[in-house]
Design a protein around this motif. Sequence first.
Motif, PDB file in Angstrom:
ATOM      1  N   PHE A  39       0.852  -1.181   0.000  1.00 41.47           N
ATOM      2  CA  PHE A  39       0.000   0.000   0.000  1.00 41.47           C
ATOM      3  C   PHE A  39       0.892   1.235   0.000  1.00 41.47           C
ATOM      4  O   PHE A  39       1.890   1.289   0.720  1.00 41.47           O
ATOM      5  N   ASN A  40       0.514   2.228  -0.815  1.00 41.58           N
ATOM      6  CA  ASN A  40       1.280   3.478  -0.888  1.00 41.58           C
ATOM      7  C   ASN A  40       0.344   4.675  -0.779  1.00 41.58           C
ATOM      8  O   ASN A  40      -0.697   4.733  -1.430  1.00 41.58           O
ATOM      9  N   SER A  41       0.749   5.648   0.045  1.00 46.22           N
ATOM     10  CA  SER A  41       0.044   6.914   0.161  1.00 46.22           C
ATOM     11  C   SER A  41       1.065   8.035   0.035  1.00 46.22           C
ATOM     12  O   SER A  41       2.009   8.105   0.820  1.00 46.22           O
ATOM     13  N   SER A  42       0.890   8.915  -0.973  1.00 50.44           N
ATOM     14  CA  SER A  42       1.807  10.032  -1.197  1.00 50.44           C
ATOM     15  C   SER A  42       1.018  11.328  -1.273  1.00 50.44           C
ATOM     16  O   SER A  42      -0.078  11.364  -1.849  1.00 50.44           O
ATOM     17  N   THR A  43       1.572  12.407  -0.699  1.00 51.42           N
ATOM     18  CA  THR A  43       0.895  13.698  -0.729  1.00 51.42           C
ATOM     19  C   THR A  43       1.831  14.786  -1.236  1.00 51.42           C
ATOM     20  O   THR A  43       3.063  14.638  -1.201  1.00 51.42           O
ATOM     21  N   PHE A  44       1.215  15.887  -1.692  1.00 52.77           N
ATOM     22  CA  PHE A  44       1.953  17.072  -2.144  1.00 52.77           C
ATOM     23  C   PHE A  44       1.131  18.292  -1.765  1.00 52.77           C
ATOM     24  O   PHE A  44      -0.092  18.318  -1.927  1.00 52.77           O
ATOM     25  N   TYR A  45       1.821  19.350  -1.283  1.00 57.24           N
ATOM     26  CA  TYR A  45       1.137  20.595  -0.950  1.00 57.24           C
ATOM     27  C   TYR A  45       2.065  21.765  -1.260  1.00 57.24           C
ATOM     28  O   TYR A  45       3.223  21.789  -0.828  1.00 57.24           O
ATOM     29  N   GLY A  46       1.564  22.729  -2.046  1.00 57.21           N
ATOM     30  CA  GLY A  46       2.393  23.888  -2.353  1.00 57.21           C
ATOM     31  C   GLY A  46       1.714  24.842  -3.309  1.00 57.21           C
ATOM     32  O   GLY A  46       0.651  24.546  -3.875  1.00 57.21           O
ATOM     33  N   ASN A  47       2.322  25.994  -3.498  1.00 56.98           N
ATOM     34  CA  ASN A  47       1.873  26.988  -4.476  1.00 56.98           C
ATOM     35  C   ASN A  47       2.684  26.797  -5.748  1.00 56.98           C
ATOM     36  O   ASN A  47       3.903  26.912  -5.737  1.00 56.98           O
ATOM     37  N   GLU A  48       2.009  26.516  -6.855  1.00 53.80           N
ATOM     38  CA  GLU A  48       2.727  26.188  -8.087  1.00 53.80           C
ATOM     39  C   GLU A  48       2.539  27.228  -9.178  1.00 53.80           C
ATOM     40  O   GLU A  48       2.667  26.923 -10.363  1.00 53.80           O
ATOM     41  N   GLN A  49       2.227  28.457  -8.800  1.00 49.49           N
ATOM     42  CA  GLN A  49       2.096  29.528  -9.779  1.00 49.49           C
ATOM     43  C   GLN A  49       3.425  30.263  -9.929  1.00 49.49           C
ATOM     44  O   GLN A  49       4.163  30.441  -8.952  1.00 49.49           O
ATOM     45  N   PRO A  50       3.772  30.691 -11.150  1.00 54.40           N
ATOM     46  CA  PRO A  50       5.022  31.432 -11.356  1.00 54.40           C
ATOM     47  C   PRO A  50       5.063  32.723 -10.560  1.00 54.40           C
ATOM     48  O   PRO A  50       4.025  33.250 -10.155  1.00 54.40           O
ATOM     49  N   GLN A  51       6.275  33.219 -10.344  1.00 56.98           N
ATOM     50  CA  GLN A  51       6.453  34.475  -9.621  1.00 56.98           C
ATOM     51  C   GLN A  51       5.660  35.593 -10.298  1.00 56.98           C
ATOM     52  O   GLN A  51       5.678  35.736 -11.523  1.00 56.98           O
ATOM     53  N   GLY A  52       4.924  36.379  -9.502  1.00 54.04           N
ATOM     54  CA  GLY A  52       4.138  37.473 -10.043  1.00 54.04           C
ATOM     55  C   GLY A  52       2.713  37.112 -10.368  1.00 54.04           C
ATOM     56  O   GLY A  52       1.899  37.987 -10.678  1.00 54.04           O
ATOM     57  N   VAL A  53       2.373  35.806 -10.313  1.00 53.91           N
ATOM     58  CA  VAL A  53       1.002  35.354 -10.568  1.00 53.91           C
ATOM     59  C   VAL A  53       0.335  35.089  -9.222  1.00 53.91           C
ATOM     60  O   VAL A  53       0.979  34.617  -8.280  1.00 53.91           O
ATOM     61  N   THR A  54      -0.959  35.389  -9.129  1.00 52.15           N
ATOM     62  CA  THR A  54      -1.693  35.194  -7.882  1.00 52.15           C
ATOM     63  C   THR A  54      -1.507  33.774  -7.348  1.00 52.15           C
ATOM     64  O   THR A  54      -1.629  32.809  -8.094  1.00 52.15           O
ATOM     65  N   ARG A  55      -1.234  33.669  -6.066  1.00 45.01           N
ATOM     66  CA  ARG A  55      -0.963  32.369  -5.437  1.00 45.01           C
ATOM     67  C   ARG A  55      -2.185  31.463  -5.519  1.00 45.01           C
ATOM     68  O   ARG A  55      -3.322  31.893  -5.264  1.00 45.01           O
ATOM     69  N   ARG A  56      -1.969  30.214  -5.895  1.00 46.35           N
ATOM     70  CA  ARG A  56      -3.028  29.206  -5.907  1.00 46.35           C
ATOM     71  C   ARG A  56      -2.460  27.949  -5.247  1.00 46.35           C
ATOM     72  O   ARG A  56      -1.662  27.229  -5.850  1.00 46.35           O
ATOM     73  N   ARG A  57      -2.869  27.674  -4.029  1.00 49.32           N
ATOM     74  CA  ARG A  57      -2.372  26.512  -3.320  1.00 49.32           C
ATOM     75  C   ARG A  57      -2.896  25.225  -3.958  1.00 49.32           C
ATOM     76  O   ARG A  57      -4.049  25.142  -4.362  1.00 49.32           O
ATOM     77  N   ARG A  58      -2.025  24.235  -4.041  1.00 48.69           N
ATOM     78  CA  ARG A  58      -2.373  22.950  -4.634  1.00 48.69           C
ATOM     79  C   ARG A  58      -2.170  21.835  -3.610  1.00 48.69           C
ATOM     80  O   ARG A  58      -1.118  21.745  -2.971  1.00 48.69           O
ATOM     81  N   TYR A  59      -3.194  20.988  -3.459  1.00 50.52           N
ATOM     82  CA  TYR A  59      -3.079  19.803  -2.605  1.00 50.52           C
ATOM     83  C   TYR A  59      -3.364  18.574  -3.454  1.00 50.52           C
ATOM     84  O   TYR A  59      -4.315  18.554  -4.242  1.00 50.52           O
ATOM     85  N   PHE A  60      -2.552  17.560  -3.270  1.00 49.65           N
ATOM     86  CA  PHE A  60      -2.680  16.358  -4.095  1.00 49.65           C
ATOM     87  C   PHE A  60      -2.413  15.120  -3.250  1.00 49.65           C
ATOM     88  O   PHE A  60      -1.510  15.118  -2.399  1.00 49.65           O
TER      89      PHE A  60
END
Length: 371
Positions: free
Chosen positions: A216-237
Amino acid sequence: MLSLLLLSASHAFAQVTPATDSTLAVPPTAAPEATPPNPLAFYGYVDGYYGYDFKHADTQKRPGFLYSHNRQNEFTINNGIVGLRYQDEKVRGAFGLHAGSYVEANYAAEPQVFKHIYEAYAGFRPFEKAWLDVGIFGSHIGFESAISKDNWTLTRSLAAENSPYYETGARFTYEVDPKLTLTGLVLNGWQNIQETNQSKAVGTQIQWKPTEKLLFNSSTFYGNEQPQGVTRRRRYFHDFYASYAATDRLSVVGVFDVGKQARANRSKTDTWHTGAALLRYKLAEKWAVAGRAEYYYAEHGVIISSITPADSDEDFKVKSFSLNLDYLPVSKVACRVEGRIFHSPKNFLLDRNGQPTDNYGNVTSSIAISF
């Protein structure tokens, strides 16, 4: 010619199911590897392929959501890798270079100086049963890698194609016991070598192997993946998969991924989710087959079409089915052919005549060698 030979062989095995080698029955865990007799090892890999598309635009490029084996009606190299790895009881590291159509497609956004780095990391044991690595390494998400020979199917699933192949950052791995391994990561971002903003992402991985046959595998990711100068959009996966070697011949894998990313106003999120079921069966000592059924759904095409979708963008909905035949003359060589079809409830591609279509198919053949 390779495709015709392998397709002919597939008819001979029509009603039999494929087996997997023991190395493929359960994907490898993140646990520290045993120290090899010679701590310094040279390695290489070459994957040459030819593919042909049906009802796709009149171009050598396959649809933009496919990155591995993404060329058609062209003999080419998906990935050629050479590198060195070192590991003793307390220190490890690796440096590898690669080139091919996979690199051209998947590293297009990277600076030229980084595009051809397959892996480059250095690590040590801060204490027993733990590793701390820093650099560029394979993704902690998914059970498929950039080396197609090690995957159950020749082409990668939609889930794998649209989640990270590689990562850059710091990785801490701890083997709680032989059945349980924990990993924590601080990363530059979602599959990027060079940082694109002032934010760092974090990730986790839990791998539990209660028996030799089940993982069994469980992997997570959390971060803001917008380029510098673009409004922040947090991503959860979150990525989940389970692998089971039912017999010496039959193995199955189930995959389910789900992600959310904030919209520009941050009051709502776009959601995507994808699932896949894979079955692999060993027909004989040198022959195996595999089948895959999968789907991908993304609100406003988030991730798969754009990392900054607009509210007016179309949703992405696609189902895919594939059948794979493998011939392994020796352990280091894999000859493979795969047929794959895609279908959507609405038009999602242009065909050779420039007309919208709701379905698409391809055939891909490959000879890969590792050393």
